[in-house]
Design a protein around this motif. Sequence first.
Motif, PDB file in Angstrom:
ATOM      1  N   UNK A   1      -6.717 -93.040  -4.913  1.00 50.90           N
ATOM      2  CA  UNK A   1      -6.992 -91.824  -4.142  1.00 50.90           C
ATOM      3  C   UNK A   1      -5.874 -90.802  -4.333  1.00 50.90           C
ATOM      4  N   UNK A   2      -4.632 -91.277  -4.257  1.00 45.57           N
ATOM      5  CA  UNK A   2      -3.486 -90.382  -4.397  1.00 45.57           C
ATOM      6  C   UNK A   2      -3.437 -89.825  -5.817  1.00 45.57           C
ATOM      7  N   UNK A   3      -3.648 -90.682  -6.803  1.00 48.88           N
ATOM      8  CA  UNK A   3      -3.624 -90.242  -8.199  1.00 48.88           C
ATOM      9  C   UNK A   3      -4.706 -89.185  -8.444  1.00 48.88           C
ATOM     10  N   UNK A   4      -5.911 -89.430  -7.968  1.00 43.62           N
ATOM     11  CA  UNK A   4      -6.992 -88.473  -8.158  1.00 43.62           C
ATOM     12  C   UNK A   4      -6.675 -87.153  -7.470  1.00 43.62           C
ATOM     13  N   UNK A   5      -6.074 -87.212  -6.294  1.00 41.34           N
ATOM     14  CA  UNK A   5      -5.679 -85.999  -5.589  1.00 41.34           C
ATOM     15  C   UNK A   5      -4.671 -85.197  -6.408  1.00 41.34           C
ATOM     16  N   UNK A   6      -3.716 -85.886  -7.008  1.00 43.06           N
ATOM     17  CA  UNK A   6      -2.732 -85.206  -7.859  1.00 43.06           C
ATOM     18  C   UNK A   6      -3.432 -84.556  -9.046  1.00 43.06           C
ATOM     19  N   UNK A   7      -4.372 -85.275  -9.649  1.00 45.16           N
ATOM     20  CA  UNK A   7      -5.091 -84.718 -10.796  1.00 45.16           C
ATOM     21  C   UNK A   7      -5.930 -83.499 -10.392  1.00 45.16           C
ATOM     22  N   UNK A   8      -6.493 -83.528  -9.195  1.00 49.57           N
ATOM     23  CA  UNK A   8      -7.209 -82.341  -8.706  1.00 49.57           C
ATOM     24  C   UNK A   8      -6.246 -81.176  -8.544  1.00 49.57           C
ATOM     25  N   UNK A   9      -5.035 -81.459  -8.022  1.00 48.01           N
ATOM     26  CA  UNK A   9      -4.019 -80.413  -7.875  1.00 48.01           C
ATOM     27  C   UNK A   9      -3.679 -79.807  -9.231  1.00 48.01           C
ATOM     28  N   UNK A  10      -3.500 -80.653 -10.222  1.00 47.71           N
ATOM     29  CA  UNK A  10      -3.152 -80.191 -11.570  1.00 47.71           C
ATOM     30  C   UNK A  10      -4.306 -79.396 -12.180  1.00 47.71           C
ATOM     31  N   UNK A  11      -5.521 -79.880 -11.989  1.00 43.40           N
ATOM     32  CA  UNK A  11      -6.684 -79.248 -12.610  1.00 43.40           C
ATOM     33  C   UNK A  11      -6.923 -77.831 -12.111  1.00 43.40           C
TER      34      UNK A  11
ATOM     35  N   UNK B   1      -4.681 -75.678 -11.444  1.00 44.66           N
ATOM     36  CA  UNK B   1      -3.743 -74.803 -12.129  1.00 44.66           C
ATOM     37  C   UNK B   1      -3.073 -73.773 -11.244  1.00 44.66           C
ATOM     38  N   UNK B   2      -3.325 -73.788  -9.959  1.00 47.90           N
ATOM     39  CA  UNK B   2      -2.715 -72.794  -9.075  1.00 47.90           C
ATOM     40  C   UNK B   2      -1.301 -73.215  -8.692  1.00 47.90           C
ATOM     41  N   UNK B   3      -0.473 -72.230  -8.445  1.00 46.49           N
ATOM     42  CA  UNK B   3       0.911 -72.507  -8.055  1.00 46.49           C
ATOM     43  C   UNK B   3       0.964 -73.284  -6.740  1.00 46.49           C
ATOM     44  N   UNK B   4       0.068 -72.965  -5.824  1.00 39.59           N
ATOM     45  CA  UNK B   4       0.067 -73.654  -4.525  1.00 39.59           C
ATOM     46  C   UNK B   4      -0.248 -75.135  -4.693  1.00 39.59           C
ATOM     47  N   UNK B   5      -1.185 -75.464  -5.564  1.00 39.69           N
ATOM     48  CA  UNK B   5      -1.544 -76.866  -5.775  1.00 39.69           C
ATOM     49  C   UNK B   5      -0.412 -77.589  -6.498  1.00 39.69           C
ATOM     50  N   UNK B   6       0.229 -76.916  -7.444  1.00 42.26           N
ATOM     51  CA  UNK B   6       1.377 -77.514  -8.114  1.00 42.26           C
ATOM     52  C   UNK B   6       2.503 -77.803  -7.133  1.00 42.26           C
ATOM     53  N   UNK B   7       2.646 -76.930  -6.161  1.00 38.93           N
ATOM     54  CA  UNK B   7       3.669 -77.123  -5.130  1.00 38.93           C
ATOM     55  C   UNK B   7       3.368 -78.355  -4.290  1.00 38.93           C
ATOM     56  N   UNK B   8       2.091 -78.686  -4.117  1.00 40.48           N
ATOM     57  CA  UNK B   8       1.728 -79.884  -3.355  1.00 40.48           C
ATOM     58  C   UNK B   8       2.193 -81.150  -4.072  1.00 40.48           C
ATOM     59  N   UNK B   9       2.040 -81.168  -5.398  1.00 41.74           N
ATOM     60  CA  UNK B   9       2.527 -82.313  -6.165  1.00 41.74           C
ATOM     61  C   UNK B   9       4.053 -82.396  -6.036  1.00 41.74           C
TER      62      UNK B   9
END
Length: 128
Positions: A74-84, A86-94
């Motif tokens: 679940x955590x890995x998939x969430x990280x991949x969604x963050x990466x996919x 491509x937004x700065x905000x999602x990258x900040x979550x990782x």
Amino acid sequence: MFKSVTIDWDGKDYVIPADSQMRLIAEVEAALQGDGTRNPLYILTQGDGPTHMETARAYGAALQFAGAKVSVEDVYFSIQEDVATGSAARGAEVQAKVIALISILSPPLGAKIVGKSEGKKSKGSVSD
């Protein structure tokens, strides 16, 4: 010495009491090391940072320790969604997950990274 920390997942906070911190550190370190022998804090702070799998394994271990019903997948998939996205905000979550792990393993270093003067607290995905 330690203070309780709060980590978040899917909008919910999970509190880990101060007297459980050493056990939490052991869980996170074991998750980061896997079968290897590298220093867990080094894995988190090296120039290119931890892999997404290392991050997912360690953050998942911390969440599970705190009582979250979440899998490493679940955590890995969430990280991949963050990466996919491509937004700065999602990258900040990782990045916040990595900072949370650093803050668990080394509260003084975590405080330095987030600019706090007291070495027992951190912000990002970890707070007290």
